[in-house]
Structure formats: C-alpha cells, structure tokens
Design a protein around this motif. Structure first.
Motif, PDB file in Angstrom:
ATOM      1  N   GLU A 243       9.928  -4.539   1.185  1.00  0.00           N
ATOM      2  CA  GLU A 243       9.169  -3.711   0.242  1.00  0.00           C
ATOM      3  C   GLU A 243       8.731  -2.411   0.894  1.00  0.00           C
ATOM      4  N   SER A 244       8.340  -2.455   2.160  1.00  0.00           N
ATOM      5  CA  SER A 244       7.995  -1.217   2.875  1.00  0.00           C
ATOM      6  C   SER A 244       9.201  -0.295   2.948  1.00  0.00           C
ATOM      7  N   LYS A 245      10.382  -0.852   3.178  1.00  0.00           N
ATOM      8  CA  LYS A 245      11.613  -0.064   3.208  1.00  0.00           C
ATOM      9  C   LYS A 245      11.909   0.541   1.841  1.00  0.00           C
ATOM     10  N   LYS A 247       9.823   1.292  -0.593  1.00  0.00           N
ATOM     11  CA  LYS A 247       8.872   2.361  -0.892  1.00  0.00           C
ATOM     12  C   LYS A 247       9.150   3.603  -0.047  1.00  0.00           C
ATOM     13  N   ARG A 346       0.805  -1.626  -3.652  1.00  0.00           N
ATOM     14  CA  ARG A 346       0.835  -2.101  -2.267  1.00  0.00           C
ATOM     15  C   ARG A 346       1.335  -3.543  -2.252  1.00  0.00           C
ATOM     16  N   ASP A 348       3.623  -4.745  -0.528  1.00  0.00           N
ATOM     17  CA  ASP A 348       3.816  -5.213   0.849  1.00  0.00           C
ATOM     18  C   ASP A 348       2.523  -5.784   1.431  1.00  0.00           C
ATOM     19  N   TYR A 349       1.373  -5.202   1.053  1.00  0.00           N
ATOM     20  CA  TYR A 349       0.099  -5.756   1.495  1.00  0.00           C
ATOM     21  C   TYR A 349      -0.095  -7.172   0.942  1.00  0.00           C
TER      22      TYR A 349
END
Length: 412
Positions: A243-245, A247, A346, A348-349
């Motif tokens: 998910e960080s990737k 975004k 967020r 990923d959080y």
C-alpha cells in the motif's frame, strides 16, 4: 469448499460483471437447490449413531453437581471418584477420558456422598457425575484459550474482502488490451495457494518433518497453528508495504486527489500478500480445525467443529468493530480509511496496526500452547488370549501417545 470459492470468484464474478446480476445471483441459487437435493438423496447413506444426549446439558450437570458438592472434602486418591462404564458407554466408544489434575474444583462433581448411595442403578446426574463427564468439561475449558487465538486471525484477514478490493480497483488490472481482471477475483490467488499448498504439505512437508520429529503427522496441530500465525503476520506486513508503494506511485503521477483514476502500478503487486495468506490458511485454519476436532471429547466433536465457525463469525464482527473505531478516532480530515478517496487515506497505517495486534496475539497463543495439556484417553483393546487391556495414551491430536498397558484388574 476451496473449489466452490474458486468457482464463485471466477465464473460467478465474471457473469456478474459482464452478463448481469440476475444471472450472477441466479446461478448460485440453482447450485444451492441442487446441493439440497443431493443432500436429501444421500442422507440415507450416512451412518447414524445413537444419540447420547445433549453435550451442553452434560456440561451443565457437571457444573451444578460440583457447585452442590463445593463444601465436600475431595478424596486424595482420584480412583475413589465415581465412574460408571455402562453410563458412559454411548459417549465413549473410543475410550473413556482419564482423570487429570487440572481444574480440580470440578472433581467435586464426581464425589460420592451419603445422599448418592441409593439402590438406584442410575444416579441423579445433577448431583453426581462420572469422571469421564467431568473430564469432558475440563477438555472444553482447556481448549477455549487456544480456540480464542483464532478469532483475531480472522479479524486480521477481513480486509481481503474489502480494502484489498478497493486497492485492486485503483490499480492496472489488464492482462491484455481487451481483458482485465475483476477486482473481486484477486482472491483466487489465495484459494489456489490453499489448494496447491495442502497437497505439497501432505506430500513434501510431512515426510520431511517426520524425519526430525518422529511424528506421523510431521508436526503437532499446535505447532502447525503457530506457523500459520507467524506467516499471517508476514502477510499483513507485506500488505502495508504494498500500500505504501501504491500511494507513492499515485503521488508521483499526481493522482492523490483523483479517486477514480487508475494508478499506473500492476495489480499483481497484491499477489504476494494473497499467497502468504493462503499459506497461513494451509497451516493455521486446517490446524485449528484439526485441533478442535481431535482434542474435543468424542461426543462433542460436532460442537467443537461449530466453534471453528463461531471463531470465524466473531473475527469478522471484531474486524467490523475495528474499522468503525479507526473511523471514529482518526478523524474526518486525516481518516485512515476514507470512504471515497483511498489515495488520501492511511490504509498502510491500518495494516501496521493489524500486524501489531497479530504479534500480541501470537505471543498470547505461544503461552497458551506452551501450557496446554493434551487429553488423556483410555484405549480398550482385546489381546490375543481374550484378555482386555487398557492403554493410557496422551492424544496429541495426531494419533500419537504411548502409555503402559494394564491388565484386567489393574488400576490406572
């Protein structure tokens, strides 16, 4: 069940997206009607066992009898507790449960008092219970902490049917210029991993592990569950990183404020987390069901199997509660899980939060598994000369357990 899920995620989803919801809902309805017919026709082939009474009533009888005898002094020798082979015959076809030293308070239910010494062959079960029935209750109590650990595992996987589909919808799903994968179909990678993983587990992993453990099943069901918990944590960690990737790619192409835009990143970035989830299912879900079935009392195996589905339903409810709490406490402006624009959320959080909860749950499970005691079972065998031998075995859920053979008049 996996084959049914695979069909639903491929054929049914394709029909719903490309033909219409009428046929998409009609075909499962027809399939359910055919399954009911097959069940009714085949029910005559089932082996029906004589009912031994409600297991829940037996558990209640032990609790009530122990409460009534709470002031009675328990004997130091457990062989003085009440036993009745004829009374327990219908609920102990594979052998009676033997006395254990855990939860001794419930042993009071098997203490024979002056009021219980009557001419009647059958005692009042609300006042006096056999050792086997007391041990049935102890088995259930011992199982509950391990069973409860599976609830949060289901909670951690609830996002696969919601947020992961939203992620897939925003990613490049094309296999060719004219065909793209439906978002809901991504779960087939998890199902395929389960189908292939179960075969590889039995054919490769079990023989390999057997060389080191000397266990016919390779590893115990508790060890299998522990591996599944660890793999599932890795699956959620990978979800957070992907998910960080996603975004980061959306930010690079200035798509953070365009919720309907397709982020130029392949949907196959989601495959590793589905693969890991499938591997966790191979170890944890199968091991969980195996544990409940094997470690439950013989007459309560259907009840124990129902506990498996109770854990699944409870886990999904807790997952919904968790999402609601995240919505409530992360606010409207910086909501981790926004309703319309996932790019500004967020997620990923949220995945990192789930990973932390799973880590705590794994520690809890290891403690429960470390202190867990397998049920002791009395196995009755006929020797060649006609004598009856009793074999005391600790059933570890994989058919293992060595004990001492006793003669007809010996006492365990």
């Amino acid at each position: 069940m996996a084959m049914a899920s695979l069909s639903a995620l491929t054929v049914v989803v394709y029909i719903q997206d490309n033909v219409g919801w009428g046929w998409g809902l009609g075909l499962p309805t027809i399939a359910m009607a055919l399954s009911i017919i097959a069940f009714v026709v085949g029910s005559s082939l089932y082996r029906k066992l004589k009912p031994g009474g409600s297991p829940l009533i037996r558990l209640a009888q032990v609790i009530v009898a122990a409460a009534k005898n709470r002031k009675v002094v328990a004997p130091h020798n457990p062989t003085l507790l009440y036993e009745n082979k004829e009374l327990d015959a219908d609920i102990s076809c594979n052998g009676r449960l033997l006395h254990t030293d855990q939860f001794k308070w419930f042993d009071r239910a098997a203490i024979v008092t002056d009021e219980d010494k009557t001419d009647s062959e059958l005692p009042n079960l609300w006042r006096l219970a056999t050792v086997h029935r007391v041990e049935e209750l102890k088995c259930i109590i011992r199982m509950l902490p391990v069973w409860a650990a599976g609830i949060l595992l289901v909670t951690s996987n609830s996002h696969l049917h919601s947020f992961t589909i939203q992620q897939a919808r925003s990613m490049d799903r094309h296999l060719s210029h004219s065909f793209q994968i439906p978002p809901a179909t991504m779960s087939i990678f998890s199902i395929l991993t389960v189908l292939i993983g179960l075969v590889l587990y039995e054919r490769l992993f079990v023989p390999f592990a057997r060389r080191f453990t000397r266990n016919p099943a390779g590893i115990t069901c508790l060890q299998r569950m522990g591996i599944g918990f660890a793999v599932n944590i890795l699956s959620t960690v990978v979800s957070a990183l992907v998910e960080s990737k996603r975004k980061a790619v959306a930010a690079h192409h200035n798509l953070l404020d365009k919720p309907t835009a397709i982020v130029p990143i392949s949907v196959f970035w989601l495959v590793p987390q589905f693969f890991l989830h499938g591997m966790a299912e191979v170890f944890m879900s199968v091991g969980h069901l195996e544990f409940l079935y094997d470690q439950s009392p013989e007459s309560m195996r259907s009840t124990a199997a129902a506990l498996y589905w109770v854990a699944i339903s409870a886990g999904n409810y807790i997952g919904t509660l968790m999402v609601s709490l995240v919505h409530k406490y992360t606010g409207k402006e910086s909501n981790w899980l926004p309703d319309r624009n996932l790019n500004r959320g967020r997620l990923d959080y949220y995945y990192w939060l789930v990973s932390g909860i799973q880590l705590v749950n794994l520690i809890y499970y290891v403690i429960c598994a470390w202190f867990y005691s397998y049920k002791p079972l009395e196995e009755v065998k006929e020797s060649g000369d006609g004598d009856v031998e009793l074999s005391k075995a600790l059933d570890d859920g994989n058919g293992n357990g060595n004990g001492v053979k006793l003669g007809r008049n010996d006492t365990i």
